[in-house]
Design an enzyme around this catalytic site. Structure first.
Site, PDB file in Angstrom:
ATOM      1  N   THR A  25      35.879   4.510  77.123  1.00 27.70           N
ATOM      2  CA  THR A  25      36.252   4.436  78.489  1.00 27.70           C
ATOM      3  C   THR A  25      37.210   5.432  78.683  1.00 27.70           C
ATOM      4  O   THR A  25      38.325   5.679  77.880  1.00 27.70           O
ATOM      5  CB  THR A  25      36.810   2.980  78.578  1.00 27.70           C
ATOM      6  OG1 THR A  25      35.818   2.200  78.468  1.00 27.70           O
ATOM      7  CG2 THR A  25      37.751   2.700  79.906  1.00 27.70           C
ATOM      8  N   GLN A  97      26.385   3.080  77.714  1.00 26.23           N
ATOM      9  CA  GLN A  97      26.707   1.763  76.972  1.00 26.23           C
ATOM     10  C   GLN A  97      27.039   0.740  78.362  1.00 26.23           C
ATOM     11  O   GLN A  97      27.842   0.871  78.968  1.00 26.23           O
ATOM     12  CB  GLN A  97      28.132   1.984  76.316  1.00 26.23           C
ATOM     13  CG  GLN A  97      28.523   0.714  75.390  1.00 26.23           C
ATOM     14  CD  GLN A  97      29.708   0.429  74.999  1.00 26.23           C
ATOM     15  OE1 GLN A  97      30.941   0.954  75.511  1.00 26.23           O
ATOM     16  NE2 GLN A  97      29.927   0.187  73.573  1.00 26.23           N
ATOM     17  N   TYR A 179      34.412  -8.184  74.766  1.00 24.13           N
ATOM     18  CA  TYR A 179      33.757  -8.313  76.267  1.00 24.13           C
ATOM     19  C   TYR A 179      32.719  -9.430  76.007  1.00 24.13           C
ATOM     20  O   TYR A 179      32.509 -10.015  75.369  1.00 24.13           O
ATOM     21  CB  TYR A 179      33.207  -6.944  76.607  1.00 24.13           C
ATOM     22  CG  TYR A 179      34.510  -5.871  76.527  1.00 24.13           C
ATOM     23  CD1 TYR A 179      35.435  -6.028  77.397  1.00 24.13           C
ATOM     24  CD2 TYR A 179      34.664  -4.930  75.402  1.00 24.13           C
ATOM     25  CE1 TYR A 179      36.725  -5.263  77.392  1.00 24.13           C
ATOM     26  CE2 TYR A 179      35.812  -3.925  75.557  1.00 24.13           C
ATOM     27  CZ  TYR A 179      36.718  -4.420  76.468  1.00 24.13           C
ATOM     28  OH  TYR A 179      37.862  -3.513  76.302  1.00 24.13           O
ATOM     29  N   ARG A 226      26.035  -2.604  69.832  1.00 23.93           N
ATOM     30  CA  ARG A 226      27.335  -2.381  69.325  1.00 23.93           C
ATOM     31  C   ARG A 226      27.976  -3.629  68.859  1.00 23.93           C
ATOM     32  O   ARG A 226      27.972  -4.592  69.810  1.00 23.93           O
ATOM     33  CB  ARG A 226      28.212  -1.561  69.977  1.00 23.93           C
ATOM     34  CG  ARG A 226      29.422  -0.923  69.196  1.00 23.93           C
ATOM     35  CD  ARG A 226      30.210  -0.027  69.775  1.00 23.93           C
ATOM     36  NE  ARG A 226      30.778   1.108  68.775  1.00 23.93           N
ATOM     37  CZ  ARG A 226      31.960   1.737  68.794  1.00 23.93           C
ATOM     38  NH1 ARG A 226      32.743   1.358  69.921  1.00 23.93           N
ATOM     39  NH2 ARG A 226      32.424   2.132  67.958  1.00 23.93           N
ATOM     40  N   GLY A 316      34.992   8.805  67.582  1.00 20.49           N
ATOM     41  CA  GLY A 316      35.643   8.700  68.974  1.00 20.49           C
ATOM     42  C   GLY A 316      36.706   9.621  69.156  1.00 20.49           C
ATOM     43  O   GLY A 316      36.302  10.654  69.853  1.00 20.49           O
ATOM     44  N   ARG A 317      37.962   9.362  68.756  1.00 21.89           N
ATOM     45  CA  ARG A 317      38.703  10.274  69.175  1.00 21.89           C
ATOM     46  C   ARG A 317      38.849  11.773  68.816  1.00 21.89           C
ATOM     47  O   ARG A 317      39.121  12.543  69.794  1.00 21.89           O
ATOM     48  CB  ARG A 317      40.333   9.785  68.628  1.00 21.89           C
ATOM     49  CG  ARG A 317      40.614   8.232  69.294  1.00 21.89           C
ATOM     50  CD  ARG A 317      41.809   7.647  68.480  1.00 21.89           C
ATOM     51  NE  ARG A 317      41.058   7.229  67.102  1.00 21.89           N
ATOM     52  CZ  ARG A 317      41.559   6.579  66.229  1.00 21.89           C
ATOM     53  NH1 ARG A 317      42.845   6.432  66.372  1.00 21.89           N
ATOM     54  NH2 ARG A 317      41.173   6.374  64.917  1.00 21.89           N
TER      55      ARG A 317
HETATM   56  C1  LIG Z   1      40.256   6.099  74.767  1.00 22.25           C
HETATM   57  C2  LIG Z   1      39.297   5.217  74.091  1.00 22.25           C
HETATM   58  C3  LIG Z   1      38.307   4.367  74.852  1.00 22.25           C
HETATM   59  C4  LIG Z   1      37.319   3.491  74.010  1.00 22.25           C
HETATM   60  N1  LIG Z   1      36.773   2.887  74.979  1.00 22.25           N
HETATM   61  C5  LIG Z   1      35.473   2.227  74.376  1.00 22.25           C
HETATM   62  C6  LIG Z   1      34.417   1.800  74.972  1.00 22.25           C
HETATM   63  O1  LIG Z   1      34.068   1.832  76.169  1.00 22.25           O
HETATM   64  N2  LIG Z   1      33.414   1.055  74.309  1.00 22.25           N
HETATM   65  C7  LIG Z   1      33.407   0.884  72.986  1.00 22.25           C
HETATM   66  O2  LIG Z   1      32.680   0.216  72.532  1.00 22.25           O
HETATM   67  N3  LIG Z   1      34.383   1.292  72.240  1.00 22.25           N
HETATM   68  C8  LIG Z   1      35.619   1.896  72.913  1.00 22.25           C
HETATM   69  N4  LIG Z   1      36.514   2.784  71.975  1.00 22.25           N
HETATM   70  C9  LIG Z   1      36.362   2.617  70.792  1.00 22.25           C
HETATM   71  C10 LIG Z   1      35.808   3.876  70.030  1.00 22.25           C
HETATM   72  O3  LIG Z   1      34.369   3.735  70.485  1.00 22.25           O
HETATM   73  C11 LIG Z   1      35.894   3.913  68.354  1.00 22.25           C
HETATM   74  O4  LIG Z   1      35.147   2.820  67.986  1.00 22.25           O
HETATM   75  C12 LIG Z   1      37.373   3.911  68.212  1.00 22.25           C
HETATM   76  O5  LIG Z   1      38.074   5.126  68.607  1.00 22.25           O
HETATM   77  C13 LIG Z   1      37.199   4.532  66.532  1.00 22.25           C
HETATM   78  O6  LIG Z   1      36.774   5.647  66.100  1.00 22.25           O
HETATM   79  P1  LIG Z   1      37.817   6.997  65.987  1.00 22.25           P
HETATM   80  O7  LIG Z   1      38.670   6.476  64.685  1.00 22.25           O
HETATM   81  O8  LIG Z   1      36.484   7.864  65.392  1.00 22.25           O
HETATM   82  O9  LIG Z   1      38.350   7.208  67.085  1.00 22.25           O
HETATM   83  C14 LIG Z   1      37.370   3.333  72.665  1.00 22.25           C
HETATM   84  C15 LIG Z   1      38.506   4.236  72.005  1.00 22.25           C
HETATM   85  C16 LIG Z   1      39.132   4.823  72.461  1.00 22.25           C
HETATM   86  C17 LIG Z   1      40.352   5.731  71.831  1.00 22.25           C
END
Ligand SMILES: Cc1cc2nc3c(=O)[nH]c(=O)nc-3n(C[C@H](O)[C@H](O)[C@H](O)COP(=O)(O)O)c2cc1C
Length: 359
Positions: A25, A97, A179, A226, A316-317
């Protein structure tokens, strides 16, 4: 020979590599409509094998956060179509998603006439950000009547059809992180006494009906889901039968033969550990593609893929902060760090202005 950067198979599709951009998001969708800034962001990251978009609502009722996109109106579908057209040229496949926020919402974030719905009238602890008035306590949601459940199922099915019209390769059901779909699975948020509450067979009913409806709408090869077993985000506490509940889900989803299951692990973000045993259970029981996520770097990605723990890795990040992450990881170049301050703010800062390597 690296597995991570070699081509991968997902259902009937071939991906240009094994790296998935995890759903994130980013709150840049002013008026809930995908726009040109978002197009630029996704195109910058389209060297991923698969991009899973930010959580996108199938219904006005699901727009819990400010400035998240929807995929229920023609204007939203139009906006997404421009994005998928541009991403496709760079080779990434793209799933949207579908995120219905349920009780994680606030009236100030919702369009007029929208309702805050949940399996039961149980308020989430904590607060929620609103553009209008800053942080506000979570409101009391309305317990969904059977008619509301049927409407929500049709909204998911229609959103899946809209996704195909918008040029997406498929959809991911967001049944994680507290959610609406997870609110049905978990006993703290689902206190219903009808056929949607009580036993896990009943608590899983809504998720499985939504899964079947989207499969009917667009085909099983275009559907992923997911899940966050042992996840506690958004006031979803651990409970005794977690492991057997998620084992049941793994079995039931396997029968539906959807393209993939994508597991969340936020233990490296300060959340409780997600036992390896539950990941192994999904690996064993689910015959489709398994995606693991959470705290991966290049080395650990390669290791888990080679060990056969999963088929694809979602990141993600690192993707948020590095438009050319695939190239950086492959060449061993340094990576940019993500800036938390701009995760959910408006505009290009901290969104499309992370630098790429010089060509
Ligand atoms: C800014 C941000 C927004 C996120 N929004 C969502 C989202 O909309 N849907 C979701 O399933 N996970 C969301 N996540 C979780 C990520 O998909 C992911 O599981 C999480 O960042 C851990 O992975 P990473 O260590 O590679 O960042 C979000 C994470 C971050 C940092």
């Amino acid at each position: 020979m690296s597995t991570l950067y070699s081509k991968a198979t997902l259902g009937l599709m071939t991906l240009q590599n094994h790296l998935v951009m995890a759903p994130m998001t980013r709150s840049r969708a002013t008026d809930n409509i995908p726009n040109t800034l978002m197009l630029e962001y996704y195109v910058q990251r389209a060297t991923a094998g698969l991009i899973i978009t930010e959580g996108t609502s199938p219904s006005p009722n699901g727009l819990g956060y400010p400035r998240i996109p929807g995929i229920f109106s023609p204007t939203q579908v139009e906006g997404w179509k421009r994005i998928t057209d541009a991403v496709r040229v760079k080779g990434a496949k793209m799933f949207v998603q579908l995120m219905h926020c349920g009780r994680i919402s606030h009236p100030l974030n919702l369009p007029e006439g929208a309702r805050i719905l949940a399996p039961s009238a149980v308020t989430a602890a904590g607060e929620m950000y609103t553009d209008a008035e800053g942080m506000k306590p979570h409101p009391l949601p309305q317990a969904m009547k059977e008619e509301d459940i049927n409407t929500a199922i049709s909204e998911f099915a229609q959103a899946a059809k809209n996704a195909v019209t918008a040029g997406f390769d498929g959809i991911e059901l967001h049944s994680a992180n507290g959610y609406l779909l997870e609110q049905f699975i978990r006993p703290n948020t689902n206190q219903r006494t009808d056929s949607y509450g009580g036993s896990i067979e009943n608590r899983a009913r809504f998720v499985l009906q939504v899964t079947e409806a989207v499969i009917d709408a667009i085909g099983k090869d275009k559907v992923g889901i997911r899940l966050s077993p042992f996840g506690v985000f958004n006031d979803m506490p651990l409970y005794d039968s977690m492991e057997t509940d998620y084992t049941y889900l793994a079995e039931q989803l396997n029968v539906r033969e959807l393209a993939y299951i994508h597991l969340v692990d936020h233990s490296l973000m300060g959340m409780p550990p997600v036992p390896d045993a539950i990941k192994e259970t999904f690996r064993k029981l689910f015959k489709g593609t398994l995606i693991l996520s959470g705290g991966y770097d290049a080395e650990r990605s390669e290791k888990d893929l080679t060990a056969g723990k999963c088929d694809l890795i979602a990141v993600g990040r690192p993707f948020l902060a590095n438009p050319d992450l695939v190239k950086r990881w492959e060449t061993g170049a340094a990576v940019n760090d993500p800036d938390m301050e701009t995760f959910y703010t408006s505009g290009p800062k901290g969104y499309t202005d992370y630098p790429a390597l010089e060509k």
